[in-house]
Write a protein that holds these residues in place. Structure first.
Motif, PDB file in Angstrom:
ATOM      1  N   LEU A  39       0.850  -1.199   0.000  1.00  0.00           N
ATOM      2  CA  LEU A  39       0.000   0.000   0.000  1.00  0.00           C
ATOM      3  C   LEU A  39       0.878   1.238   0.000  1.00  0.00           C
ATOM      4  CD1 LEU A  39      -2.239  -2.051   0.804  1.00  0.00           C
ATOM      5  CD2 LEU A  39      -3.090  -0.349   2.400  1.00  0.00           C
ATOM      6  N   GLU A  67       0.230   5.171   0.551  1.00  0.00           N
ATOM      7  CA  GLU A  67      -0.673   6.268   0.881  1.00  0.00           C
ATOM      8  C   GLU A  67      -0.105   7.563   0.300  1.00  0.00           C
ATOM      9  OE1 GLU A  67      -4.147   7.814   2.606  1.00  0.00           O
ATOM     10  OE2 GLU A  67      -3.508   5.714   2.579  1.00  0.00           O
ATOM     11  N   VAL A 119      -6.771   0.357  -6.628  1.00  0.00           N
ATOM     12  CA  VAL A 119      -6.456  -0.943  -6.029  1.00  0.00           C
ATOM     13  C   VAL A 119      -6.324  -1.979  -7.143  1.00  0.00           C
ATOM     14  CG1 VAL A 119      -7.223  -2.785  -4.477  1.00  0.00           C
ATOM     15  CG2 VAL A 119      -7.665  -0.400  -3.876  1.00  0.00           C
ATOM     16  N   ALA A 165      -2.080  -1.071  -3.789  1.00  0.00           N
ATOM     17  CA  ALA A 165      -3.017   0.051  -3.717  1.00  0.00           C
ATOM     18  C   ALA A 165      -2.249   1.361  -3.618  1.00  0.00           C
ATOM     19  CB  ALA A 165      -3.947  -0.110  -2.511  1.00  0.00           C
ATOM     20  N   VAL A 182      -5.748   5.040   0.689  1.00  0.00           N
ATOM     21  CA  VAL A 182      -6.063   3.603   0.712  1.00  0.00           C
ATOM     22  C   VAL A 182      -6.015   3.022   2.134  1.00  0.00           C
ATOM     23  CG1 VAL A 182      -5.394   3.159  -1.678  1.00  0.00           C
ATOM     24  CG2 VAL A 182      -3.639   3.153   0.103  1.00  0.00           C
TER      25      VAL A 182
END
Length: 356
Positions: free
Chosen positions: A128, A130, A148, A321, A325
């Motif tokens: 992930l 961000e 995603v 992602a 997220v």
């Protein structure tokens, strides 16, 4: 130039190049296909002339090369290859012979640059990032989106299930909310009819099938407004599991015809034919003609699609992602969702309750 490309990559709203690198990194952690395709910025200063020549010396060798020609006399092609690839010395050979520069690396350096023949190891994983994803400029009407990608282990291009996987990819299809066109553009594929046409907050959903010599990666990339990220994951998980059931004759035939049409339309262009010959010979040692693939696509049945979908769902998921997220479910929850949905289908329409 590389620094500029990296900078522009981070300022573009299109996220596919970054996300494809991320999903491969998640799927093949720290090995082969999981290593970055986009050059990490910290590596740029370490790549000098010597490194480039060592790379060429190890990778640009006759046993790793195919010279293809379309619309050219065979003897003329052979003559050109003899002149430019046999009689003419490479720059690194010339410089080594003249000893004008030290292009011979130490044994340790050679091992780092030498051809890696490792077999890809699919691991599954979760990455992930961000961040704030750039917004499309102008009157597009698109807000800031979160992206995603959920992936499963597919198959290699030499696998008996490869053609079935390609048909499944066409059946899932997908695109963006503002994609133009009719049935030929995939507007009747599952990701349009079951996803984009039902959830107004979903702005894109597209299936991808990456096939390599020893493995494959099947994934769905979707984007939505940040407030609906969790629901988006639930919808995509449901559609992945639904691949094994309720396959209609019409959608299967449509997917097969679309795949055949795409294959033949691409091969109308001579540069594509020439590349097809080179790629097939390099990968397999021979070239299969279009007729072979047309017949293979024709032979795919609903059972073949169900079986390949079940094979996909046996692998651990990979998740990448980017954007806002924080609400993406954990990989454990996604794995549980894939398992629970299989027990629930067919029949359940309650697709927004998996991870609560």
């Amino acid at each position: 130039m590389i620094r500029f490309e990296l900078e522009s990559l981070l300022t573009r709203p299109e996220q596919e190049p970054i996300l494809m690198d991320m999903i491969h990194a998640a799927a093949y952690r720290n090995n082969t296909l999981g290593l970055p395709k986009i050059c990490p910025e910290e590596n740029i200063d370490h790549i000098d002339r010597k490194v480039l020549f060592e790379y060429l010396k190890h990778h640009f060798t006759p046993n790793r090369m195919v010279v293809a020609g379309v619309g050219v006399e065979h003897e003329h092609l052979v003559s050109a290859v003899q002149k430019h690839f046999v009689e003419k010395q490479t720059i690194w050979e010339e410089e080594e012979r003249k000893k004008e520069s030290n292009l011979i690396s130490s044994e340790k350096e050679r091992l780092l640059i030498a051809v890696d023949a490792s077999i890809a190891q699919y691991t599954g994983g979760y990455i992930l990032e961000e961040c704030n994803v750039p917004v499309y400029a102008g009157p597009s009407g698109l807000p800031e989106l979160s992206h995603v990608v959920i992936g499963l282990e597919g198959c290699s291009h030499q696998d008996p299930d490869f053609v079935a996987m390609c048909v499944l990819n066409m059946m899932m299809g997908g695109g963006g909310s503002f994609s133009a066109g009719g049935p030929g553009k995939g507007m009747y594929t599952r990701l349009y009819t079951n996803v984009l046409n039902r959830y107004h907050w979903l702005y894109s959903a597209t299936a991808y099938n990456h096939a390599y010599s020893d493995t494959g990666l099947f994934c769905i990339h979707a984007s939505c407004t940040p407030s609906h990220v969790k629901e988006m994951v639930e919808v995509i998980v449901h559609e992945m599991v639904a691949m094994i059931s309720n396959i209609t004759d019409s959608e299967l035939e449509r997917a097969k015809k679309q795949l055949q049409s795409m294959l033949l339309m691409n091969l109308e262009q001579r540069p594509v034919v020439f590349e097809d010959i080179g790629r097939q010979v390099l990968a397999t040692g021979s070239r299969k003609r279009p007729e072979y693939f047309i017949q293979a696509i024709d032979g795919i049945s609903k059972d073949d699609i169900s079986n390949i979908a079940r094979r996909l769902l046996k692998s651990p998921p990979s998740v990448a992602a980017r954007g806002e997220v924080r609400t993406v479910p954990s990989i454990g929850d996604i794995q549980t969702g894939l398992t629970d949905e299989q027990g629930r289908l067919p029949g359940s329409r309650n697709r927004l309750s998996l991870f609560r």
